[in-house]
Design a protein around this motif. Structure first.
Motif, mmCIF file in Angstrom:
data_model
loop_
_atom_site.group_PDB
_atom_site.id
_atom_site.type_symbol
_atom_site.label_atom_id
_atom_site.label_comp_id
_atom_site.label_asym_id
_atom_site.label_seq_id
_atom_site.Cartn_x
_atom_site.Cartn_y
_atom_site.Cartn_z
ATOM 1 N N LEU A 9 0.939 -1.149 0.092
ATOM 2 C CA LEU A 9 0.028 -0.038 0.209
ATOM 3 C C LEU A 9 0.661 1.197 -0.082
ATOM 4 C CD1 LEU A 9 -2.902 1.113 0.385
ATOM 5 C CD2 LEU A 9 -2.450 1.356 2.941
ATOM 6 N N ARG A 10 1.845 1.398 0.765
ATOM 7 C CA ARG A 10 2.876 2.502 1.025
ATOM 8 C C ARG A 10 3.314 2.739 -0.684
ATOM 9 N NH1 ARG A 10 5.384 5.540 4.726
ATOM 10 N NH2 ARG A 10 7.773 6.085 4.460
ATOM 11 N N GLN A 11 3.736 1.656 -1.312
ATOM 12 C CA GLN A 11 4.516 1.764 -2.658
ATOM 13 C C GLN A 11 3.368 2.348 -3.535
ATOM 14 O OE1 GLN A 11 5.808 -2.399 -2.799
ATOM 15 N NE2 GLN A 11 7.905 -1.626 -2.534
ATOM 16 N N GLN A 12 2.238 1.778 -3.505
ATOM 17 C CA GLN A 12 1.086 2.565 -4.403
ATOM 18 C C GLN A 12 0.846 3.908 -4.100
ATOM 19 O OE1 GLN A 12 -2.181 -0.344 -4.418
ATOM 20 N NE2 GLN A 12 -1.060 -1.914 -4.061
ATOM 21 N N ARG A 13 0.929 4.117 -2.750
ATOM 22 C CA ARG A 13 0.573 5.551 -2.437
ATOM 23 C C ARG A 13 1.563 6.646 -2.987
ATOM 24 N NH1 ARG A 13 -2.107 7.892 1.939
ATOM 25 N NH2 ARG A 13 -2.455 10.298 1.657
ATOM 26 N N LEU A 14 2.759 6.106 -2.920
ATOM 27 C CA LEU A 14 3.876 6.978 -3.600
ATOM 28 C C LEU A 14 3.824 7.186 -4.958
ATOM 29 C CD1 LEU A 14 6.702 8.406 -3.263
ATOM 30 C CD2 LEU A 14 7.705 6.355 -3.577
ATOM 31 N N GLY A 15 3.288 6.115 -5.650
ATOM 32 C CA GLY A 15 3.131 6.084 -7.081
ATOM 33 C C GLY A 15 1.885 7.095 -7.317
#
Length: 283
Positions: A9-15
């Motif tokens: 979720l954190r990686q998706q949020r950055l993108g």
């Protein structure tokens, strides 16, 4: 860069946040890719959270998108790099993905605020309380699955008691205190744990008593995780079918207001401790 077919979720949020910056700059994905010197496919994977980017690359994106919010840029740069091998990774084949996303979100939060009506917040549950709740799952869990739930939830609580204790405000309706999950012995131990936790400097337990009037939020369990900057805050809505994560500005504002109203309806910390103590005595 490194690729991931299962971004957190954190990686998706950055993108997603990088995509928002691009759209705010009025650039198409194609135009942005050309300006930054990356391929169109790479740009799409970056914005989907499927490519890990460096802090320097994030700052280059911000310059290209003419973003001047330095606090936001620094916060986004802090989200870069390879996936952190946190304790939750050992549960990757055991728990649902949203459970791991919750643990990672709490790990990176700067403050947490929770509003609950039926259950004691997971971050404040005793092992026996967790076990009693897990044993009531539908469909039933095998004994080893129950114990996985217990160990997972207790490990989440390190954010409150570890080297960097996170401030927690737990707004709990009296109904949750009187549910009595696990029976009187388990309930009394849970009351004692709540009272003890509420004396810690970083933990505030506020109880909404019966008779307080209209309950904002319609009884929904809400977890609000604050980030380094308000734009990166996250709301978790807990449901039986799984967890829902929200991060749109309008949603963040809405649930901030709901929690504000719940907090305004609750007793003070001292009054809340007194009520929990009375319930324990009567149990």
């Amino acid at each position: 860069m490194s690729s991931s077919d299962a971004p957190t979720l954190r990686q998706q949020r950055l993108g997603f946040e990088l995509r928002k910056l691009r759209e705010s700059a009025g650039l198409t994905s194609t135009a942005a890719a050309a300006r930054l010197g990356v391929g169109q496919a790479h740009m799409s994977r970056i914005e989907a959270g499927r490519y890990a980017v460096s802090a320097d690359r994030v700052r280059a994106f911000a310059r290209a998108y003419m973003c001047t919010d330095q606090n936001l840029i620094d916060a986004l740069a802090g989200m870069t790099g390879r996936r952190i091998r946190g304790w939750w990774e050992e549960y990757r084949d055991i728990m649902l993905p949203d459970a791991l996303d919750l643990a990672e979100t709490e790990h990176h939060a700067t403050a947490i605020r929770i509003g609950t009506v039926i259950h004691i917040p997971g971050l404040l549950q005793t092992a026996d309380q967790v076990r009693a709740l897990a044993q009531g799952s539908v469909p039933p869990l095998a004994p080893h699955e129950v114990e996985h739930r217990v160990s997972y939830r207790l490990k989440r609580q390190v954010v409150l008691y570890g080297e960097r204790p996170i401030p927690l405000t737990a707004i709990i309706h009296e109904a949750a205190l009187r549910m009595g999950f696990g029976g009187p012995v388990v309930a009394r131990a849970q009351y004692k744990h709540l009272i003890e936790a509420s004396t810690r400097e970083n933990i505030s337990v506020l109880v909404i008593p019966f008779g307080a009037g209209t309950l904002p939020g319609s009884g929904q369990s809400i977890t609000y995780c604050s980030a380094g900057v308000p734009q990166l805050d996250t709301v978790l809505l807990d449901a039986y079918h799984g967890s829902e994560f929200l991060d749109a500005h309008a949603q963040l504002v809405k649930y901030q207001k709901v929690l504000d109203r719940m907090e305004a309806t609750a007793l003070s910390p001292a009054e809340s401790r007194d009520l929990i103590a009375r319930i324990e005595k009567d149990s």
